[in-house]
Scaffold this motif. Structure first.
Motif, PDB file in Angstrom:
ATOM      1  N   PRO A   8      65.095  38.942  45.238  1.00 63.20           N
ATOM      2  CA  PRO A   8      64.332  37.814  45.481  1.00 63.20           C
ATOM      3  C   PRO A   8      64.402  37.881  46.425  1.00 63.20           C
ATOM      4  O   PRO A   8      62.319  37.247  47.070  1.00 63.20           O
ATOM      5  CB  PRO A   8      64.895  36.754  44.167  1.00 63.20           C
ATOM      6  N   ALA A   9      64.975  37.885  47.240  1.00 58.62           N
ATOM      7  CA  ALA A   9      64.909  37.895  49.275  1.00 58.62           C
ATOM      8  C   ALA A   9      63.996  38.809  49.590  1.00 58.62           C
ATOM      9  O   ALA A   9      63.894  38.421  50.191  1.00 58.62           O
ATOM     10  CB  ALA A   9      67.021  37.667  50.012  1.00 58.62           C
ATOM     11  N   GLY A  10      64.294  40.271  49.172  1.00 57.16           N
ATOM     12  CA  GLY A  10      63.192  40.942  49.952  1.00 57.16           C
ATOM     13  C   GLY A  10      61.734  40.800  49.361  1.00 57.16           C
ATOM     14  O   GLY A  10      61.009  41.558  49.469  1.00 57.16           O
ATOM     15  N   ALA A  11      61.756  39.673  48.340  1.00 55.92           N
ATOM     16  CA  ALA A  11      60.150  39.866  48.150  1.00 55.92           C
ATOM     17  C   ALA A  11      59.231  39.386  48.569  1.00 55.92           C
ATOM     18  O   ALA A  11      59.637  38.159  49.397  1.00 55.92           O
ATOM     19  CB  ALA A  11      60.153  39.450  46.324  1.00 55.92           C
ATOM     20  N   THR A  12      57.545  40.091  47.936  1.00 55.24           N
ATOM     21  CA  THR A  12      56.932  39.205  48.889  1.00 55.24           C
ATOM     22  C   THR A  12      56.572  37.917  48.891  1.00 55.24           C
ATOM     23  O   THR A  12      55.868  37.322  48.535  1.00 55.24           O
ATOM     24  CB  THR A  12      55.271  40.149  49.178  1.00 55.24           C
ATOM     25  N   GLY A  13      56.841  38.338  46.672  1.00 56.69           N
ATOM     26  CA  GLY A  13      55.931  36.887  46.217  1.00 56.69           C
ATOM     27  C   GLY A  13      56.322  37.438  44.723  1.00 56.69           C
ATOM     28  O   GLY A  13      56.674  38.141  43.929  1.00 56.69           O
ATOM     29  N   GLU A  14      55.861  36.931  43.604  1.00 58.08           N
ATOM     30  CA  GLU A  14      54.787  36.685  42.455  1.00 58.08           C
ATOM     31  C   GLU A  14      54.400  36.959  41.501  1.00 58.08           C
ATOM     32  O   GLU A  14      53.695  36.309  42.008  1.00 58.08           O
ATOM     33  CB  GLU A  14      56.359  35.414  41.522  1.00 58.08           C
ATOM     34  N   TYR A  15      54.992  38.117  40.551  1.00 60.94           N
ATOM     35  CA  TYR A  15      52.978  38.301  40.242  1.00 60.94           C
ATOM     36  C   TYR A  15      53.175  36.933  38.462  1.00 60.94           C
ATOM     37  O   TYR A  15      54.088  36.738  38.137  1.00 60.94           O
ATOM     38  CB  TYR A  15      53.118  39.745  39.673  1.00 60.94           C
ATOM     39  N   ILE A  16      52.110  36.746  39.039  1.00 63.52           N
ATOM     40  CA  ILE A  16      51.968  35.744  37.788  1.00 63.52           C
ATOM     41  C   ILE A  16      51.463  35.774  36.297  1.00 63.52           C
ATOM     42  O   ILE A  16      51.170  35.032  35.936  1.00 63.52           O
ATOM     43  CB  ILE A  16      51.201  34.049  38.533  1.00 63.52           C
ATOM     44  N   GLY A  17      50.519  37.135  36.270  1.00 62.27           N
ATOM     45  CA  GLY A  17      49.922  37.252  34.939  1.00 62.27           C
ATOM     46  C   GLY A  17      48.727  37.335  35.055  1.00 62.27           C
ATOM     47  O   GLY A  17      47.890  37.845  33.385  1.00 62.27           O
ATOM     48  N   VAL A  18      48.194  38.141  36.191  1.00 58.29           N
ATOM     49  CA  VAL A  18      46.588  37.428  36.297  1.00 58.29           C
ATOM     50  C   VAL A  18      46.127  38.561  37.215  1.00 58.29           C
ATOM     51  O   VAL A  18      46.725  38.853  37.873  1.00 58.29           O
ATOM     52  CB  VAL A  18      46.052  36.314  36.431  1.00 58.29           C
ATOM     53  N   THR A  19      45.687  39.684  36.815  1.00 58.93           N
ATOM     54  CA  THR A  19      44.823  41.156  36.825  1.00 58.93           C
ATOM     55  C   THR A  19      43.442  40.913  37.170  1.00 58.93           C
ATOM     56  O   THR A  19      42.573  40.857  35.724  1.00 58.93           O
ATOM     57  CB  THR A  19      45.848  42.207  36.847  1.00 58.93           C
ATOM     58  N   LEU A  20      42.812  41.204  37.843  1.00 55.02           N
ATOM     59  CA  LEU A  20      41.525  41.948  38.027  1.00 55.02           C
ATOM     60  C   LEU A  20      41.633  43.325  38.079  1.00 55.02           C
ATOM     61  O   LEU A  20      42.195  44.074  38.924  1.00 55.02           O
ATOM     62  CB  LEU A  20      40.571  41.297  39.523  1.00 55.02           C
ATOM     63  N   ILE A  21      40.788  44.152  36.661  1.00 52.71           N
ATOM     64  CA  ILE A  21      40.774  45.665  37.189  1.00 52.71           C
ATOM     65  C   ILE A  21      39.764  45.238  36.769  1.00 52.71           C
ATOM     66  O   ILE A  21      38.620  45.339  36.199  1.00 52.71           O
ATOM     67  CB  ILE A  21      42.145  46.251  36.087  1.00 52.71           C
ATOM     68  N   GLU A  22      39.251  47.046  38.319  1.00 49.93           N
ATOM     69  CA  GLU A  22      37.285  47.261  38.493  1.00 49.93           C
ATOM     70  C   GLU A  22      37.515  48.468  37.207  1.00 49.93           C
ATOM     71  O   GLU A  22      38.719  49.001  37.051  1.00 49.93           O
ATOM     72  CB  GLU A  22      37.410  47.702  39.294  1.00 49.93           C
ATOM     73  N   PRO A  23      36.209  48.607  36.658  1.00 48.96           N
ATOM     74  CA  PRO A  23      36.130  49.882  35.452  1.00 48.96           C
ATOM     75  C   PRO A  23      36.917  51.356  36.497  1.00 48.96           C
ATOM     76  O   PRO A  23      37.016  51.757  34.929  1.00 48.96           O
ATOM     77  CB  PRO A  23      34.614  50.235  35.560  1.00 48.96           C
ATOM     78  N   GLU A  24      36.385  51.242  37.490  1.00 53.48           N
ATOM     79  CA  GLU A  24      37.039  52.856  38.300  1.00 53.48           C
ATOM     80  C   GLU A  24      38.706  52.601  37.947  1.00 53.48           C
ATOM     81  O   GLU A  24      38.946  53.963  38.211  1.00 53.48           O
ATOM     82  CB  GLU A  24      36.534  52.774  39.671  1.00 53.48           C
ATOM     83  N   ALA A  25      39.351  52.003  38.085  1.00 56.36           N
ATOM     84  CA  ALA A  25      40.899  51.901  37.570  1.00 56.36           C
ATOM     85  C   ALA A  25      40.905  52.322  36.107  1.00 56.36           C
ATOM     86  O   ALA A  25      42.481  52.665  35.926  1.00 56.36           O
ATOM     87  CB  ALA A  25      40.951  50.709  37.515  1.00 56.36           C
TER      88      ALA A  25
END
Length: 245
Positions: free
Chosen positions: A165-182
């Motif tokens: 955990p000390a090396g992490a930038t942060g926590e992904y909270i389970g919400v994502t925006l995904i564009e059609p191109e992806a």
């Protein structure tokens, strides 16, 4: 763009609530569930359609479909996950691969969070960003969290629970925006992930994408109250937070 909720999970650590309900329908604020709160958020940002991936106790979601549509002014499409009780959620998100082509805001069905999260993701669109993760850079991290390491100008470098955990930038909270191109590349990465190991998470699919050279970006959500509900302690916290929203 439409909403997408992963609500196929059994949530065995929340028994006896989940003896008859999927985790996404366990009440967190009166009769309101995490699914209710997420649909409310989606409605508030102007979405009109939502797809919900269902599996465990899916009949409970089907039974509430008309009511949820009427309450939140949304058209719901339910997508059946036939392996919800056998495989992890990399497969669950892959089940929604056709929906991804429309562009989605994805929310886990066990995350209580304010609508400011969705608004933050929408504000972060542009500059060729194709996948944007909502990231908590404030919370003190431990072993269980889905941790993320980012690099300036390169987005996500690593996403996994299995890091210091000390090396992490942060926590992904389970919400994502995904564009059609992806959509196409993400679906292929998810397929490779669950074919390698059906117990893997869709976040392992994100890592697969990163390993292939695809840039996944993040949007810090600021100092907001949210919780991923995995057990009874989380549920108690979720009920405290849900009252705020």
């Amino acid at each position: 763009m439409i909403g997408l909720v992963l609500a196929a999970g059994a949530g065995r650590r929340l028994r006896p609530y989940t003896d008859t309900l999927p985790k996404a329908l366990v009440p967190v604020n009166g009769d309101l569930s995490v699914l209710d709160l997420t649909l409310k958020n989606f409605s508030e940002i102007g979405l009109t359609e939502v797809a919900v991936v269902v599996g465990y106790r899916k009949e409970a979601v089907y039974a509430r479909k008309d009511e949820l549509e009427a309450t939140y002014g949304l058209k719901l499409t339910l997508i059946d996950n036939d392996k919800a009780e056998e495989w992890n959620n990399a497969y669950s998100l892959w089940c929604a691969r056709d929906v991804l082509k429309r562009g989605v805001i994805l929310a886990n069905g066990d995350t209580v969070h304010p609508v400011s999260v969705e608004k933050t993701l929408l504000a972060a669109r542009g500059d060729d960003r194709r996948i944007i993760l909502a990231l908590d850079t404030v919370k003190q991290l431990a072993d269980e969290e889905m941790k993320v390491i980012t690099a300036d100008g390169q987005g996500v470098r690593q996403i996994t629970k299995l890091m210091d955990p000390a090396g992490a930038t942060g926590e992904y909270i389970g919400v994502t925006l995904i564009e059609p191109e992806a959509a196409e590349e993400l679906a292929d990465a998810l397929k490779a992930t669950f074919e390698r190991d059906p117990d893997l998470y869709y976040e392992d699919g994100y890592q697969e994408l990163v390993n292939r050279g695809f840039q996944i970006d993040v949007a810090p959500i600021g100092d907001v109250s949210w919780v991923e509900i995995d057990n009874h302690d989380d549920l108690a916290k979720g009920r405290e937070i849900a009252c705020l929203y």
